[in-house]
Enzyme design. Sequence first.
Site, short mmCIF file in Angstrom:
data_model
loop_
_atom_site.label_atom_id
_atom_site.label_comp_id
_atom_site.label_asym_id
_atom_site.label_seq_id
_atom_site.Cartn_x
_atom_site.Cartn_y
_atom_site.Cartn_z
N ILE A 267 -7.32 7.86 -0.73
CA ILE A 267 -7.19 6.42 -0.77
C ILE A 267 -7.93 5.89 0.45
O ILE A 267 -7.69 6.35 1.57
CB ILE A 267 -5.71 5.98 -0.79
CG1 ILE A 267 -5.60 4.45 -0.75
CG2 ILE A 267 -4.90 6.61 0.33
CD1 ILE A 267 -4.15 3.94 -0.91
N SER A 268 -8.87 4.99 0.25
CA SER A 268 -9.68 4.47 1.36
C SER A 268 -8.82 3.74 2.37
O SER A 268 -7.75 3.22 2.05
CB SER A 268 -10.77 3.53 0.84
OG SER A 268 -11.69 4.23 0.03
N ASN A 269 -9.30 3.69 3.61
CA ASN A 269 -8.57 2.95 4.64
C ASN A 269 -8.58 1.45 4.32
O ASN A 269 -9.49 0.97 3.62
CB ASN A 269 -9.18 3.22 6.01
CG ASN A 269 -10.61 2.73 6.13
OD1 ASN A 269 -11.45 3.12 5.35
ND2 ASN A 269 -10.87 1.88 7.08
N ARG B 62 0.81 -1.22 0.00
CA ARG B 62 0.00 0.00 0.00
C ARG B 62 0.85 1.27 0.00
O ARG B 62 0.41 2.31 -0.49
CB ARG B 62 -0.94 -0.01 1.22
CG ARG B 62 -2.00 1.10 1.22
CD ARG B 62 -3.00 0.90 2.36
NE ARG B 62 -4.10 1.85 2.30
CZ ARG B 62 -4.24 2.92 3.10
NH1 ARG B 62 -3.32 3.15 4.03
NH2 ARG B 62 -5.28 3.72 3.00
#
Length: 220
Positions: free
Chosen positions: A68-70, A42
């Site tokens: 950016i999503s968790n 990530r």
Amino acid sequence: MNVHHSGIGMTSQRTRARMVERLRMQGVTDEAVLAAMIAVPRHIFVEEVLSNRAYDDVALPINFEQTISNPFTVARMSQLLRAGSNPGKVLEIGTGSGYQTAILAQFSREVYSVERIGPLLTRTRGRLGELRINNVRLRHADGLLGLSQAAPFDGIILTAATPHIPPALLEQLAIRGRMVFPRGTSEQVLCVIERNLQGYTETILDEVKFVQMIPGIWQR
């Protein structure tokens, strides 16, 4: 997939393993999704200055007022889309950083991803190339129109919220396909639409918070 970035590549595998254990504790049970989360680094999908927060369970900015999503949200939506079996062809609306795209590519035969912001797409193309992910097709277009030339799709995932699903996207969902998306404006819920021979059924799940889906193609 050994990608070093910002000097933390050497520890990222161990850090990813801790992230996956946290995801298990949060209720992610799909082993294929967890394997994808540990396989994809990530930290190369976030801004270099934020690399040290890449594996925290937080959403992070990626420029152009996007995020950016968790990790939990990415894993949960992937688990809902997969529903216990690998989809053949998937459509992602909102490529963004490309992290969700890379996760989908781990367990899908083919991923088509549509992004309205050209510079984001260019950056993501480079990242996916660096990771040698070859089963993704990126398109610069209005995601709310879908991608009719590649339809039907076994799975469709939206990474931004919309109050209503456009008919074009429903039509591009294959029979027995699943669509996962956040519905709403200021208040949002995660939803799953399944298509069968009789039509569509929708399941409403937990509250979420996403940026809003915007129609059209971004221009400077």
